[in-house]
Write a protein that holds these residues in place. Structure first.
Motif, PDB file in Angstrom:
ATOM      1  N   ALA A 180      -4.407  -6.555  42.410  1.00 39.01           N
ATOM      2  CA  ALA A 180      -5.048  -6.522  43.642  1.00 39.01           C
ATOM      3  C   ALA A 180      -4.107  -5.887  44.769  1.00 39.01           C
ATOM      4  CB  ALA A 180      -5.427  -8.012  44.145  1.00 39.01           C
ATOM      5  N   TYR A 181      -2.837  -6.311  44.515  1.00 41.10           N
ATOM      6  CA  TYR A 181      -1.721  -5.557  45.524  1.00 41.10           C
ATOM      7  C   TYR A 181      -1.491  -4.195  45.604  1.00 41.10           C
ATOM      8  CZ  TYR A 181       1.288  -5.746  41.472  1.00 41.10           C
ATOM      9  OH  TYR A 181       1.996  -5.805  40.287  1.00 41.10           O
ATOM     10  N   HIS A 182      -2.264  -3.473  44.799  1.00 43.53           N
ATOM     11  CA  HIS A 182      -2.499  -1.871  44.744  1.00 43.53           C
ATOM     12  C   HIS A 182      -3.618  -1.492  45.615  1.00 43.53           C
ATOM     13  CE1 HIS A 182       0.144  -2.465  41.256  1.00 43.53           C
ATOM     14  NE2 HIS A 182       0.601  -1.115  41.466  1.00 43.53           N
ATOM     15  N   ALA A 183      -4.440  -2.462  46.292  1.00 39.43           N
ATOM     16  CA  ALA A 183      -5.522  -1.878  46.950  1.00 39.43           C
ATOM     17  C   ALA A 183      -4.939  -0.980  47.982  1.00 39.43           C
ATOM     18  CB  ALA A 183      -6.256  -3.309  47.722  1.00 39.43           C
ATOM     19  N   GLY A 184      -5.618   0.204  48.201  1.00 39.15           N
ATOM     20  CA  GLY A 184      -5.217   1.047  49.050  1.00 39.15           C
ATOM     21  C   GLY A 184      -4.131   1.988  49.036  1.00 39.15           C
ATOM     22  N   LYS A 185      -3.485   1.884  47.837  1.00 40.09           N
ATOM     23  CA  LYS A 185      -2.281   2.540  47.637  1.00 40.09           C
ATOM     24  C   LYS A 185      -2.485   3.681  46.858  1.00 40.09           C
ATOM     25  CE  LYS A 185       0.132  -1.244  48.954  1.00 40.09           C
ATOM     26  NZ  LYS A 185       0.965  -1.314  50.281  1.00 40.09           N
ATOM     27  N   GLU A 186      -1.475   4.569  47.035  1.00 40.53           N
ATOM     28  CA  GLU A 186      -1.476   5.898  46.183  1.00 40.53           C
ATOM     29  C   GLU A 186      -0.857   5.890  44.964  1.00 40.53           C
ATOM     30  OE1 GLU A 186       0.075   9.130  48.622  1.00 40.53           O
ATOM     31  OE2 GLU A 186      -1.411   9.464  50.109  1.00 40.53           O
ATOM     32  N   ILE A 187      -1.382   6.350  43.976  1.00 45.98           N
ATOM     33  CA  ILE A 187      -1.322   6.230  42.694  1.00 45.98           C
ATOM     34  C   ILE A 187      -0.928   7.455  41.694  1.00 45.98           C
ATOM     35  CG2 ILE A 187      -1.930   5.070  40.129  1.00 45.98           C
ATOM     36  CD1 ILE A 187      -1.220   3.025  42.327  1.00 45.98           C
ATOM     37  N   GLN A 188       0.019   7.709  41.261  1.00 47.29           N
ATOM     38  CA  GLN A 188       0.332   8.917  40.284  1.00 47.29           C
ATOM     39  C   GLN A 188      -0.183   8.512  39.006  1.00 47.29           C
ATOM     40  OE1 GLN A 188       1.412  11.489  41.809  1.00 47.29           O
ATOM     41  NE2 GLN A 188       2.051  10.385  43.870  1.00 47.29           N
ATOM     42  N   LEU A 189      -1.007   9.319  38.436  1.00 44.33           N
ATOM     43  CA  LEU A 189      -1.328   8.989  37.070  1.00 44.33           C
ATOM     44  C   LEU A 189      -1.225   9.800  35.757  1.00 44.33           C
ATOM     45  CD1 LEU A 189      -3.498   7.028  35.308  1.00 44.33           C
ATOM     46  CD2 LEU A 189      -5.473   8.400  36.365  1.00 44.33           C
ATOM     47  N   TRP A 190      -0.772   9.233  34.783  1.00 45.91           N
ATOM     48  CA  TRP A 190      -0.527  10.006  33.546  1.00 45.91           C
ATOM     49  C   TRP A 190      -1.424   9.447  32.524  1.00 45.91           C
ATOM     50  CZ3 TRP A 190       3.347   8.829  36.891  1.00 45.91           C
ATOM     51  CH2 TRP A 190       4.011   9.790  37.595  1.00 45.91           C
ATOM     52  N   ILE A 191      -1.776  10.317  31.571  1.00 45.97           N
ATOM     53  CA  ILE A 191      -2.567   9.795  30.367  1.00 45.97           C
ATOM     54  C   ILE A 191      -2.184  10.286  29.157  1.00 45.97           C
ATOM     55  CG2 ILE A 191      -4.713   8.933  31.331  1.00 45.97           C
ATOM     56  CD1 ILE A 191      -6.169  11.512  30.345  1.00 45.97           C
ATOM     57  N   PHE A 192      -2.121   9.786  27.893  1.00 45.67           N
ATOM     58  CA  PHE A 192      -1.769  10.284  26.821  1.00 45.67           C
ATOM     59  C   PHE A 192      -2.323   9.690  25.802  1.00 45.67           C
ATOM     60  CE2 PHE A 192       1.125   6.812  27.175  1.00 45.67           C
ATOM     61  CZ  PHE A 192       1.460   6.534  25.908  1.00 45.67           C
ATOM     62  N   LEU A 193      -2.515  10.372  24.309  1.00 44.63           N
ATOM     63  CA  LEU A 193      -3.110   9.985  23.228  1.00 44.63           C
ATOM     64  C   LEU A 193      -1.750   9.686  22.175  1.00 44.63           C
ATOM     65  CD1 LEU A 193      -5.929  12.481  23.276  1.00 44.63           C
ATOM     66  CD2 LEU A 193      -6.473   9.879  23.144  1.00 44.63           C
ATOM     67  N   ASN A 194      -1.979   8.633  21.379  1.00 44.04           N
ATOM     68  CA  ASN A 194      -1.081   8.620  20.125  1.00 44.04           C
ATOM     69  C   ASN A 194      -2.162   8.110  19.095  1.00 44.04           C
ATOM     70  OD1 ASN A 194      -0.929   5.715  21.553  1.00 44.04           O
ATOM     71  ND2 ASN A 194      -0.881   5.271  19.496  1.00 44.04           N
ATOM     72  N   ASN A 195      -1.790   8.662  17.622  1.00 46.65           N
ATOM     73  CA  ASN A 195      -2.505   8.432  16.599  1.00 46.65           C
ATOM     74  C   ASN A 195      -2.470   6.893  16.172  1.00 46.65           C
ATOM     75  OD1 ASN A 195       0.305   8.238  15.522  1.00 46.65           O
ATOM     76  ND2 ASN A 195       0.058   9.822  13.804  1.00 46.65           N
ATOM     77  N   ALA A 196      -3.501   6.405  15.377  1.00 46.55           N
ATOM     78  CA  ALA A 196      -3.501   5.166  14.959  1.00 46.55           C
ATOM     79  C   ALA A 196      -2.219   4.492  14.295  1.00 46.55           C
ATOM     80  CB  ALA A 196      -4.437   4.882  14.051  1.00 46.55           C
ATOM     81  N   LYS A 197      -1.318   5.472  13.565  1.00 50.10           N
ATOM     82  CA  LYS A 197      -0.383   4.899  12.796  1.00 50.10           C
ATOM     83  C   LYS A 197       1.009   5.037  14.010  1.00 50.10           C
ATOM     84  CE  LYS A 197      -1.367   7.026   8.468  1.00 50.10           C
ATOM     85  NZ  LYS A 197      -0.782   7.539   7.262  1.00 50.10           N
ATOM     86  N   GLU A 198       0.727   5.300  15.022  1.00 48.79           N
ATOM     87  CA  GLU A 198       1.672   5.405  16.259  1.00 48.79           C
ATOM     88  C   GLU A 198       3.149   6.088  15.933  1.00 48.79           C
ATOM     89  OE1 GLU A 198       2.600   1.280  17.410  1.00 48.79           O
ATOM     90  OE2 GLU A 198       0.548   0.890  18.293  1.00 48.79           O
ATOM     91  N   THR A 199       2.825   7.056  15.010  1.00 50.89           N
ATOM     92  CA  THR A 199       3.874   8.263  14.799  1.00 50.89           C
ATOM     93  C   THR A 199       3.956   9.165  15.536  1.00 50.89           C
ATOM     94  OG1 THR A 199       2.513   9.113  13.017  1.00 50.89           O
ATOM     95  CG2 THR A 199       3.975   7.156  12.466  1.00 50.89           C
TER      96      THR A 199
END
Length: 213
Positions: A180-199
């Motif tokens: 909740a304390y992020h309300a109204g804040k600017e956020i930098q966002l990254w996303i990534f994928l990893n395989n099921a084996k985490e390798t």
């Protein structure tokens, strides 16, 4: 005290008298103990130190991710060290005399897994960010069961929020909810994928600077 690593005739690490043993780029070396340097650092050295501290402080919260998913981890450099080097060389710009991070150049992960296709992020009411992407489960080494992850950074607060394994590649959408304390804040966002084996992971994708609702 020094430590012998390969038997009595092999290399050693540590200090013995006035020499120091170490392994550098896969080679056992010895060198004399460095003498104290009373010369003040140059402006170039001070700038490099400032950049190094900026990057180290910024990346510290994502160190565990980068330890697994940044580069190959082969050779003498650790994945974490490779992440630091990349960020210093590729993701810093100078504003006057002050080094600043270019968030759109930052990589949280770096790897050979097929990444997201046409990913987008949209703020929703309640500090929610909705992620959407297209199905590319049959592309290259992608798999429908690859795990989607999100990394959020609030510059104002100086904090990260990390969301791991939030859904699978084949689901094409996911919601993440920030505190909740992020309300109204600017956020930098990254996303990534990893395989099921985490390798294996993909290069992280930067989805921009979002203002939470």
């Amino acid at each position: 005290m020094a430590r012998i690593t390969k038997g009595i005739l092999g290399g050693f690490s540590g200090k013995v008298g006035t020499i120091v043993g170490a392994n550098w780029r896969g080679q056992d070396i010895i060198r004399s103990t460095p003498k104290p340097n009373s010369r003040p650092p140059s402006e170039k050295q001070l700038l490099q130190q400032t950049k190094f501290k900026l990057v180290i402080d910024f990346l510290k919260p994502v160190k565990n991710i980068q330890r697994k998913y940044f580069g190959t981890g082969s050779g003498s450099k650790s994945r974490v060290n490779m992440a630091v080097s990349y960020t210093i060389n590729e993701a810093i710009q100078m504003t006057g005399d002050i080094p600043e991070l270019m968030y759109n150049k930052v990589l949280i992960t770096k790897g050979d897994l097929a990444g997201f296709q046409n990913a987008a992020a949209t703020p929703q009411a309640g500090n929610i960010i909705r992620l959407n992407w297209e199905n590319n489960s049959q592309q290259g080494n992608a798999d429908a069961t690859d795990k989607a992850n999100a990394v959020c950074y609030c510059e104002e607060l100086g904090t990260f929020e990390i969301f791991e394994s939030i859904t699978e590649r084949s689901m094409l959408t996911a919601d993440i909810t920030l505190p909740a304390y992020h309300a109204g804040k600017e956020i930098q966002l990254w996303i990534f994928l990893n395989n099921a084996k985490e390798t294996l992971a993909c290069n992280s994708a930067y989805l921009g600077n979002l203002t939470l609702i």
